[in-house]
Design a protein around this motif. Structure first.
Motif, PDB file in Angstrom:
ATOM      1  N   ARG A   1      53.400  40.735  35.559  1.00 38.61           N
ATOM      2  CA  ARG A   1      53.819  39.338  35.424  1.00 38.61           C
ATOM      3  C   ARG A   1      52.964  38.615  34.378  1.00 38.61           C
ATOM      4  O   ARG A   1      53.476  37.904  33.522  1.00 38.61           O
ATOM      5  CB  ARG A   1      53.710  38.618  36.755  1.00 38.61           C
ATOM      6  N   GLY A   2      51.653  38.804  34.444  1.00 43.46           N
ATOM      7  CA  GLY A   2      50.763  38.163  33.485  1.00 43.46           C
ATOM      8  C   GLY A   2      51.018  38.625  32.061  1.00 43.46           C
ATOM      9  O   GLY A   2      50.992  37.822  31.123  1.00 43.46           O
ATOM     10  N   ALA A   3      51.271  39.918  31.884  1.00 44.61           N
ATOM     11  CA  ALA A   3      51.547  40.444  30.547  1.00 44.61           C
ATOM     12  C   ALA A   3      52.833  39.848  29.985  1.00 44.61           C
ATOM     13  O   ALA A   3      52.880  39.444  28.820  1.00 44.61           O
ATOM     14  CB  ALA A   3      51.645  41.966  30.597  1.00 44.61           C
ATOM     15  N   ILE A   4      53.864  39.765  30.802  1.00 48.34           N
ATOM     16  CA  ILE A   4      55.134  39.211  30.332  1.00 48.34           C
ATOM     17  C   ILE A   4      55.002  37.730  30.014  1.00 48.34           C
ATOM     18  O   ILE A   4      55.486  37.253  28.979  1.00 48.34           O
ATOM     19  CB  ILE A   4      56.249  39.479  31.362  1.00 48.34           C
ATOM     20  N   LEU A   5      54.334  36.982  30.884  1.00 43.94           N
ATOM     21  CA  LEU A   5      54.162  35.551  30.621  1.00 43.94           C
ATOM     22  C   LEU A   5      53.319  35.298  29.371  1.00 43.94           C
ATOM     23  O   LEU A   5      53.624  34.403  28.585  1.00 43.94           O
ATOM     24  CB  LEU A   5      53.537  34.852  31.821  1.00 43.94           C
ATOM     25  N   THR A   6      52.270  36.076  29.179  1.00 47.06           N
ATOM     26  CA  THR A   6      51.450  35.914  27.985  1.00 47.06           C
ATOM     27  C   THR A   6      52.253  36.240  26.741  1.00 47.06           C
ATOM     28  O   THR A   6      52.191  35.519  25.741  1.00 47.06           O
ATOM     29  CB  THR A   6      50.192  36.796  28.075  1.00 47.06           C
TER      30      THR A   6
ATOM     31  N   TRP B   1      60.001  37.350  34.065  1.00 44.68           N
ATOM     32  CA  TRP B   1      61.173  36.964  33.273  1.00 44.68           C
ATOM     33  C   TRP B   1      61.932  35.787  33.866  1.00 44.68           C
ATOM     34  O   TRP B   1      62.681  35.122  33.146  1.00 44.68           O
ATOM     35  CB  TRP B   1      62.106  38.155  33.086  1.00 44.68           C
ATOM     36  N   THR B   2      61.778  35.520  35.158  1.00 42.27           N
ATOM     37  CA  THR B   2      62.475  34.379  35.758  1.00 42.27           C
ATOM     38  C   THR B   2      61.604  33.130  35.816  1.00 42.27           C
ATOM     39  O   THR B   2      62.052  32.098  36.300  1.00 42.27           O
ATOM     40  CB  THR B   2      62.963  34.719  37.181  1.00 42.27           C
ATOM     41  N   THR B   3      60.380  33.221  35.343  1.00 36.42           N
ATOM     42  CA  THR B   3      59.503  32.058  35.292  1.00 36.42           C
ATOM     43  C   THR B   3      59.866  31.218  34.068  1.00 36.42           C
ATOM     44  O   THR B   3      60.087  31.747  32.984  1.00 36.42           O
ATOM     45  CB  THR B   3      58.034  32.501  35.214  1.00 36.42           C
ATOM     46  N   ARG B   4      59.920  29.931  34.256  1.00 36.66           N
ATOM     47  CA  ARG B   4      60.265  29.019  33.158  1.00 36.66           C
ATOM     48  C   ARG B   4      59.040  28.824  32.264  1.00 36.66           C
ATOM     49  O   ARG B   4      57.938  28.565  32.748  1.00 36.66           O
ATOM     50  CB  ARG B   4      60.716  27.682  33.726  1.00 36.66           C
ATOM     51  N   VAL B   5      59.248  28.948  30.952  1.00 37.18           N
ATOM     52  CA  VAL B   5      58.196  28.739  29.961  1.00 37.18           C
ATOM     53  C   VAL B   5      58.738  27.765  28.926  1.00 37.18           C
ATOM     54  O   VAL B   5      59.846  27.947  28.424  1.00 37.18           O
ATOM     55  CB  VAL B   5      57.800  30.071  29.279  1.00 37.18           C
TER      56      VAL B   5
ATOM     57  N   ASP C   1      53.169  18.001  22.762  1.00 36.58           N
ATOM     58  CA  ASP C   1      51.855  18.152  22.134  1.00 36.58           C
ATOM     59  C   ASP C   1      51.570  19.594  21.712  1.00 36.58           C
ATOM     60  O   ASP C   1      50.484  19.896  21.219  1.00 36.58           O
ATOM     61  CB  ASP C   1      50.755  17.641  23.057  1.00 36.58           C
ATOM     62  N   GLY C   2      52.523  20.519  21.901  1.00 36.96           N
ATOM     63  CA  GLY C   2      52.365  21.899  21.476  1.00 36.96           C
ATOM     64  C   GLY C   2      51.796  22.828  22.527  1.00 36.96           C
ATOM     65  O   GLY C   2      51.666  24.026  22.290  1.00 36.96           O
ATOM     66  N   VAL C   3      51.467  22.323  23.707  1.00 34.39           N
ATOM     67  CA  VAL C   3      50.917  23.147  24.778  1.00 34.39           C
ATOM     68  C   VAL C   3      52.069  23.872  25.479  1.00 34.39           C
ATOM     69  O   VAL C   3      53.097  23.283  25.778  1.00 34.39           O
ATOM     70  CB  VAL C   3      50.129  22.285  25.788  1.00 34.39           C
ATOM     71  N   VAL C   4      51.885  25.167  25.723  1.00 31.88           N
ATOM     72  CA  VAL C   4      52.900  25.963  26.412  1.00 31.88           C
ATOM     73  C   VAL C   4      52.653  25.860  27.916  1.00 31.88           C
ATOM     74  O   VAL C   4      51.543  26.076  28.390  1.00 31.88           O
ATOM     75  CB  VAL C   4      52.855  27.432  25.944  1.00 31.88           C
ATOM     76  N   TRP C   5      53.719  25.521  28.656  1.00 29.85           N
ATOM     77  CA  TRP C   5      53.649  25.340  30.098  1.00 29.85           C
ATOM     78  C   TRP C   5      54.493  26.397  30.785  1.00 29.85           C
ATOM     79  O   TRP C   5      55.411  26.959  30.203  1.00 29.85           O
ATOM     80  CB  TRP C   5      54.168  23.953  30.477  1.00 29.85           C
ATOM     81  N   THR C   6      54.200  26.636  32.063  1.00 32.47           N
ATOM     82  CA  THR C   6      54.934  27.608  32.858  1.00 32.47           C
ATOM     83  C   THR C   6      55.078  27.103  34.290  1.00 32.47           C
ATOM     84  O   THR C   6      54.209  26.382  34.800  1.00 32.47           O
ATOM     85  CB  THR C   6      54.222  28.974  32.834  1.00 32.47           C
ATOM     86  N   ALA C   7      56.180  27.479  34.909  1.00 34.55           N
ATOM     87  CA  ALA C   7      56.419  27.158  36.321  1.00 34.55           C
ATOM     88  C   ALA C   7      57.410  28.168  36.877  1.00 34.55           C
ATOM     89  O   ALA C   7      58.380  28.539  36.214  1.00 34.55           O
ATOM     90  CB  ALA C   7      56.966  25.747  36.485  1.00 34.55           C
ATOM     91  N   THR C   8      57.180  28.612  38.090  1.00 30.17           N
ATOM     92  CA  THR C   8      58.073  29.565  38.730  1.00 30.17           C
ATOM     93  C   THR C   8      59.345  28.852  39.180  1.00 30.17           C
ATOM     94  O   THR C   8      59.286  27.756  39.727  1.00 30.17           O
ATOM     95  CB  THR C   8      57.380  30.223  39.933  1.00 30.17           C
ATOM     96  N   THR C   9      60.460  29.490  38.954  1.00 27.88           N
ATOM     97  CA  THR C   9      61.754  28.940  39.357  1.00 27.88           C
ATOM     98  C   THR C   9      62.122  29.458  40.745  1.00 27.88           C
ATOM     99  O   THR C   9      61.436  30.317  41.307  1.00 27.88           O
ATOM    100  CB  THR C   9      62.843  29.367  38.361  1.00 27.88           C
TER     101      THR C   9
ATOM    102  N   ALA D   1      64.643  31.288  41.294  1.00 26.77           N
ATOM    103  CA  ALA D   1      64.995  32.695  41.087  1.00 26.77           C
ATOM    104  C   ALA D   1      63.741  33.571  41.122  1.00 26.77           C
ATOM    105  O   ALA D   1      63.759  34.676  41.668  1.00 26.77           O
ATOM    106  CB  ALA D   1      65.720  32.861  39.756  1.00 26.77           C
ATOM    107  N   GLY D   2      62.652  33.080  40.551  1.00 21.76           N
ATOM    108  CA  GLY D   2      61.395  33.823  40.575  1.00 21.76           C
ATOM    109  C   GLY D   2      60.877  34.012  41.987  1.00 21.76           C
ATOM    110  O   GLY D   2      60.383  35.093  42.336  1.00 21.76           O
ATOM    111  N   MET D   3      60.982  32.980  42.789  1.00 15.55           N
ATOM    112  CA  MET D   3      60.545  33.110  44.180  1.00 15.55           C
ATOM    113  C   MET D   3      61.483  34.049  44.947  1.00 15.55           C
ATOM    114  O   MET D   3      61.043  34.781  45.834  1.00 15.55           O
ATOM    115  CB  MET D   3      60.470  31.737  44.852  1.00 15.55           C
ATOM    116  N   GLY D   4      62.769  34.050  44.562  1.00 15.12           N
ATOM    117  CA  GLY D   4      63.711  34.992  45.171  1.00 15.12           C
ATOM    118  C   GLY D   4      63.347  36.428  44.830  1.00 15.12           C
ATOM    119  O   GLY D   4      63.409  37.317  45.697  1.00 15.12           O
ATOM    120  N   VAL D   5      62.972  36.662  43.576  1.00 16.39           N
ATOM    121  CA  VAL D   5      62.551  38.000  43.158  1.00 16.39           C
ATOM    122  C   VAL D   5      61.328  38.425  43.963  1.00 16.39           C
ATOM    123  O   VAL D   5      61.242  39.567  44.432  1.00 16.39           O
ATOM    124  CB  VAL D   5      62.244  38.022  41.641  1.00 16.39           C
ATOM    125  N   CYS D   6      60.385  37.519  44.146  1.00 13.56           N
ATOM    126  CA  CYS D   6      59.192  37.834  44.950  1.00 13.56           C
ATOM    127  C   CYS D   6      59.570  38.162  46.387  1.00 13.56           C
ATOM    128  O   CYS D   6      59.039  39.114  46.974  1.00 13.56           O
ATOM    129  CB  CYS D   6      58.220  36.663  44.929  1.00 13.56           C
TER     130      CYS D   6
END
Length: 173
Positions: free
Chosen positions: A140-145, A79-83, A88-96, A98-103
């Protein structure tokens, strides 16, 4: 597998996954995002040392706590990963950050649970650690997908009038 091999596999997977999260990358919702966590869980459950044979109830309770921490960590990370969707319509993701803090908090809590088990005299195998990592990656993968699919199938912008049409004088018969 021996304990050393398990630890090396866990460390390699963790380094690979975390290193990939620092840079932006496209997310493919059709890929098998669940495959690596399932393989890790299968390897972990294949080993007999998941539960301490002398303290089954206590080690099972500790394993449940560790899995709960792992699943919450995976959910928080997802949930803290940026999406976002590119032009061009491609969905991108990157950890923020906050995400590294959660980890980091999740790792600290799991280390604390491991220390508590050691103080109580429970034998903990690396299988529990691998099972927790599998749970974290699966959630994490399920939420991001799910988040990436919620963006819909974005189509690329339509070309301007006449875009994509070749002029007749360049066509060959």
């Amino acid at each position: 597998m021996s304990g050393l091999v398990d630890v090396l596999v866990i460390a390699a997977v963790a380094v690979l996954v975390i290193a990939r999260q620092f840079r932006a990358r496209p997310i493919d919702t059709d890929r098998r995002w669940w495959l690596l966590p399932v393989v890790l869980a299968a390897v972990a459950l294949r080993e007999p040392g998941v539960l301490d044979p002398h303290h089954r109830a206590e080690s099972a309770a500790l394993l449940v706590v560790e899995l709960f921490i792992a699943l919450v960590t995976g959910a928080g990370w997802g949930w803290t990963t940026r999406v976002w969707t590119a032009a061009d319509g491609v969905v991108w993701t990157a950890t923020t950050k906050a995400g590294m803090g959660v980890c980091g908090v999740g790792i600290a809590l799991r280390a604390g649970a491991f220390a508590l088990g050691s103080v109580r005299g429970l034998h903990q195998d690396s299988s529990a650690l691998m099972l927790g990592l599998a749970g974290t990656l699966l959630v994490r993968g399920a939420i991001l997908t799910w988040r990436a699919r919620s963006f819909g199938a974005a189509s690329p912008p339509a070309p301007a009038y006449g875009g994509g049409i070749r002029p007749a004088w360049k066509e060959r018969v």
